[in-house]
Motif scaffolding. Structure first.
Motif, short mmCIF file in Angstrom:
data_model
loop_
_atom_site.label_atom_id
_atom_site.label_comp_id
_atom_site.label_asym_id
_atom_site.label_seq_id
_atom_site.Cartn_x
_atom_site.Cartn_y
_atom_site.Cartn_z
N GLN A 13 0.83 -1.21 0.00
CA GLN A 13 0.00 0.00 0.00
C GLN A 13 0.86 1.25 0.00
O GLN A 13 0.58 2.23 -0.70
CB GLN A 13 -0.93 -0.01 1.22
N TYR A 14 1.91 1.22 0.80
CA TYR A 14 2.84 2.35 0.87
C TYR A 14 3.51 2.58 -0.47
O TYR A 14 3.59 3.71 -0.96
CB TYR A 14 3.88 2.06 1.96
N ALA A 15 3.98 1.49 -1.09
CA ALA A 15 4.72 1.60 -2.35
C ALA A 15 3.83 1.93 -3.54
O ALA A 15 4.22 2.69 -4.43
CB ALA A 15 5.49 0.30 -2.62
N LEU A 16 2.62 1.37 -3.55
CA LEU A 16 1.75 1.48 -4.73
C LEU A 16 0.70 2.58 -4.64
O LEU A 16 0.15 2.99 -5.66
CB LEU A 16 1.06 0.14 -5.00
N LYS A 17 0.42 3.06 -3.43
CA LYS A 17 -0.58 4.13 -3.27
C LYS A 17 0.04 5.43 -2.77
O LYS A 17 -0.16 6.49 -3.36
CB LYS A 17 -1.68 3.67 -2.29
#
Length: 363
Positions: A13-17
């Motif tokens: 979530q951190y990397a992709l959002k």
């Protein structure tokens, strides 16, 4: 196995959002030449900040952006606040770098812009003293500073628990301003001034050295933590107290000391201020970093949402220990030892950041 899966999902979530949204907001600021973009361009024409300084500020921004995943906060609004705050501090630092050795009142007047950013009750103040010692700043550029300061004020003012966390915000900002004020003193008086200033507070923070107190004061992470806390309408006085104890000096100090650790080799051949310089050798540096990791974890485990803050520690460790500088020469062994003493699953975040660096998602 369940906790491992949760950690994987959280990092994805951190990397992709979060990171794409952070990049997008930053690109919009630059492309539209709004607020900070123009004054940063003007400052860079006259003030050449060291490349390593820019990178480390960027890594601090990446750590703080994890709070966009905090339960109860608006992701876009949180990232907007974080970007505004960091770009404001970045520009003030660049501006002051071209002033030589300014008088203390001048420094505090300039940093008044930062005090206003976290205190909506104050009159907005971004006063630049255009003397022979300071570079001239046009009214249009001051308006850009005011704009970013105002962005922070507006975001904070609408948060339900802002009045409860306001004293903590002011405390962290005052620490930051005091530290930077004394840091601009001449080399002959700088250390003595910092020791005198920190000595008063070290009566309370007896487990850390004066330089470690300075390191914690240099972090904006506590401000971001309190921003997220202010978004919680059910925040209690006791929870705030425990959060403050976790933030300062442990989380803030850990972030700044790791930042200094990965900057040590680059700072060795310059006049850059490095918080790890008082340590006798890498072994002592490792011992103190390990101590901060342990104390930060112990303090975070007392919090209601301790799982999020343990993940924050993993984020901080993964980001800094995956830095190429943390794996240069003998530092590689120190970094591996730190990972062994880190909270469980920290290696997952470490490997995740390695991949992000490999694919140039982050530098």
């Amino acid at each position: 196995m369940g906790q491992y899966a949760d950690s994987v999902v959280q990092f994805l979530q951190y990397a992709l959002k979060v990171l794409p949204e952070l990049r997008q907001q930053n690109l919009i600021i630059r492309a539209q030449k709004t607020c900070m973009a123009q004054i940063q361009g003007n400052a860079s024409a006259n003030i050449e900040a060291p490349p390593s300084l820019a990178e480390k500020i960027n890594e601090k921004l990446l750590c703080s952006s994890f709070f966009a995943l905090r339960s109860g906060v608006d992701m876009k609004g949180t990232l907007s606040f974080i970007l505004s705050l960091y770009k404001l501090t970045d520009t003030l630092t660049a501006y002051m770098a071209g002033t030589g050795i300014p008088e203390e009142p001048e420094v505090r007047r300039v940093y008044g812009c930062l005090s206003s950013a976290v205190d909506p009750s104050r009159n907005i103040s971004c006063a630049f003293v255009n003397s022979t010692k300071t570079p001239a700043v046009r009214k249009k550029d001051q308006d850009h500073l005011l704009c970013m300061s105002d962005q922070c004020r507006l975001q904070l003012a609408v948060l339900p628990s802002f009045s409860l966390v306001a004293p903590k915000l002011k405390k962290y900002i005052q620490f930051y301003i005091d530290l930077h004020t004394y840091s601009y003193y001449s080399e002959e008086t700088r250390m003595e001034s910092l020791q005198t200033w920190s000595g008063y507070y070290l009566k309370r923070y007896r487990e850390i050295s004066f330089m470690e107190f300075c390191a914690a004061s240099d972090s904006m992470l506590g401000v971001i933590v309190m921003y997220a806390a202010a978004a919680n309408p059910g925040m209690s006085v006791m929870e705030l107290k425990l959060l403050d104890e976790a933030c300062f000096p442990w989380l803030c100090g850990l972030e700044s000391l790791l930042n200094a650790y990965t900057s040590a080799r680059l700072a060795g051949n310059s006049n850059l201020f490095n918080f790890c310089s008082p340590y006798k050798n890498l072994k002592e540096c490792e011992q103190r970093l390990s101590y901060f990791i342990t104390k930060a974890e112990e303090a975070c485990l007392k919090l209601k949402d301790h799982s999020f803050y343990i993940s924050l520690i993993r984020i901080i460790l993964g980001l800094y220990l995956s830095d190429p500088e943390a794996n240069f020469g003998m530092s590689r062994l120190t970094s591996l030892n730190l990972l062994k003493k880190a909270p469980r699953q920290s290696i997952l975040y470490y490997n995740g950041y390695k991949l992000l660096r490999f694919f140039r998602v982050i530098s």
